[in-house]
Design a protein around this motif. Structure first.
Motif, PDB file in Angstrom:
ATOM      1  N   PRO A 286       6.492   7.061   5.303  1.00 34.08           N
ATOM      2  CA  PRO A 286       5.764   8.278   4.913  1.00 34.08           C
ATOM      3  C   PRO A 286       4.699   8.635   5.945  1.00 34.08           C
ATOM      4  O   PRO A 286       4.173   7.757   6.639  1.00 34.08           O
ATOM      5  N   ASP A 287       4.400   9.919   6.045  1.00 33.75           N
ATOM      6  CA  ASP A 287       3.351  10.359   6.967  1.00 33.75           C
ATOM      7  C   ASP A 287       1.996   9.803   6.547  1.00 33.75           C
ATOM      8  O   ASP A 287       1.150   9.480   7.386  1.00 33.75           O
ATOM      9  N   ALA A 288       1.792   9.715   5.243  1.00 30.34           N
ATOM     10  CA  ALA A 288       0.546   9.161   4.708  1.00 30.34           C
ATOM     11  C   ALA A 288       0.858   8.444   3.413  1.00 30.34           C
ATOM     12  O   ALA A 288       1.751   8.857   2.659  1.00 30.34           O
ATOM     13  N   LEU A 289       0.143   7.377   3.129  1.00 33.74           N
ATOM     14  CA  LEU A 289       0.350   6.598   1.916  1.00 33.74           C
ATOM     15  C   LEU A 289      -0.592   7.091   0.815  1.00 33.74           C
ATOM     16  O   LEU A 289      -1.795   7.209   1.051  1.00 33.74           O
ATOM     17  N   ASN A 290      -0.039   7.386  -0.344  1.00 38.65           N
ATOM     18  CA  ASN A 290      -0.910   7.728  -1.462  1.00 38.65           C
ATOM     19  C   ASN A 290      -1.512   6.447  -2.035  1.00 38.65           C
ATOM     20  O   ASN A 290      -1.166   5.334  -1.611  1.00 38.65           O
ATOM     21  N   ASP A 291      -2.405   6.592  -2.992  1.00 38.17           N
ATOM     22  CA  ASP A 291      -3.110   5.427  -3.523  1.00 38.17           C
ATOM     23  C   ASP A 291      -2.164   4.400  -4.126  1.00 38.17           C
ATOM     24  O   ASP A 291      -2.297   3.195  -3.910  1.00 38.17           O
ATOM     25  N   GLU A 292      -1.197   4.875  -4.907  1.00 40.83           N
ATOM     26  CA  GLU A 292      -0.270   3.970  -5.591  1.00 40.83           C
ATOM     27  C   GLU A 292       0.537   3.153  -4.588  1.00 40.83           C
ATOM     28  O   GLU A 292       0.676   1.931  -4.728  1.00 40.83           O
TER      29      GLU A 292
ATOM     30  N   THR B 172       7.560  -3.503   6.194  1.00 40.14           N
ATOM     31  CA  THR B 172       8.527  -3.974   5.202  1.00 40.14           C
ATOM     32  C   THR B 172       7.939  -3.886   3.797  1.00 40.14           C
ATOM     33  O   THR B 172       8.618  -3.471   2.848  1.00 40.14           O
ATOM     34  N   ALA B 173       6.675  -4.260   3.655  1.00 44.39           N
ATOM     35  CA  ALA B 173       6.012  -4.189   2.351  1.00 44.39           C
ATOM     36  C   ALA B 173       5.975  -2.757   1.828  1.00 44.39           C
ATOM     37  O   ALA B 173       6.182  -2.519   0.627  1.00 44.39           O
ATOM     38  N   ILE B 174       5.729  -1.810   2.713  1.00 42.03           N
ATOM     39  CA  ILE B 174       5.723  -0.399   2.302  1.00 42.03           C
ATOM     40  C   ILE B 174       7.108   0.025   1.814  1.00 42.03           C
ATOM     41  O   ILE B 174       7.250   0.696   0.779  1.00 42.03           O
ATOM     42  N   ALA B 175       8.144  -0.385   2.551  1.00 41.94           N
ATOM     43  CA  ALA B 175       9.514  -0.024   2.156  1.00 41.94           C
ATOM     44  C   ALA B 175       9.887  -0.665   0.827  1.00 41.94           C
ATOM     45  O   ALA B 175      10.509  -0.021  -0.043  1.00 41.94           O
TER      46      ALA B 175
END
Length: 210
Positions: free
Chosen positions: A88-94, A163-166
């Motif tokens: 993602p271009d930016a990570l939301n809080d969740e 990897t954690a983000i995915a």
């Protein structure tokens, strides 16, 4: 019979013959004519329907096309699902909170172990027994040792964090079933807390309970 009487009788007979020749047709003739009348003439046309132009008749309603959303995409393996996630271009809080928990609690673990950690947090948020959001669950006091002062430490961009983000995306989109169904707790194998709970899975270096 006198001559005049015979003339009158003949005249009467001639008149009767002429009347018979022009009388109405018999019943059989009437039936024959009725059976041969075209169907369109026998059944009255519905004038109201006939008055509606063909183009004015309502067209059949088109059925909406079935569009498969990204969340509905199917994968043959968890690794395929993780690899298919776009950064993602930016990570939301969740996403930030969930990816941070996965990173600090299970970086280097097999993908099923990382997904199980993510699912524990999501399950807690849905259970009604913990805080009601992913971030509130992660930062809840006394739950995760990596949290400092109610905050998740900053994480440098690296392969483990990507990897954690995915994995977090897969979990939030429910694109792969948890290998530890309905788990609400986990601990490292190196410790033995003596929990009286139902053990649901052992994955990598963690044991999961509900």
């Amino acid at each position: 019979m006198s001559f005049l009487q015979r003339v009158a009788t003949l005249a009467t007979m001639a008149l009767g013959t002429a009347l018979i020749g022009v009388s109405s047709p018999g019943l059989a003739s009437q039936l024959d004519q009725t059976l041969n009348v075209p169907l369109s003439a026998q059944v009255p046309e519905n004038s109201a329907l006939a008055a509606v132009p063909a183009e004015a008749m309502p067209a059949p309603m088109a059925q909406p096309a079935v569009v498969q959303t990204e969340d509905e995409e199917e994968f043959d393996s968890l690794s395929e699902a993780v690899a298919a996630q776009s950064a993602p271009d930016a990570l939301n809080d969740e996403l930030t909170c969930l990816a941070g928990a996965i990173y600090f609690e299970s970086k280097g673990e097999p993908l099923p172990g990382q997904l199980a950690v993510a699912e524990v947090i999501i399950n807690r948020a849905k259970s009604g027994r913990f805080a009601k959001s992913v971030c509130a669950v992660v930062t809840q006091a006394g739950q995760f040792s990596f949290v400092r002062g109610g905050r998740i430490p900053a994480i440098a961009s690296n392969a483990n964090y990507r990897t954690a983000i995915a994995v977090a995306q897969v979990a939030l989109r429910d694109q792969w079933d948890s290998p530890a169904p309905k788990a609400l707790y986990f601990h490292a194998r190196r410790v033995s807390p003596g929990w009286r709970m139902t053990k649901v899975a052992s994955i990598g270096n963690h044991v999961f309970y509900r």
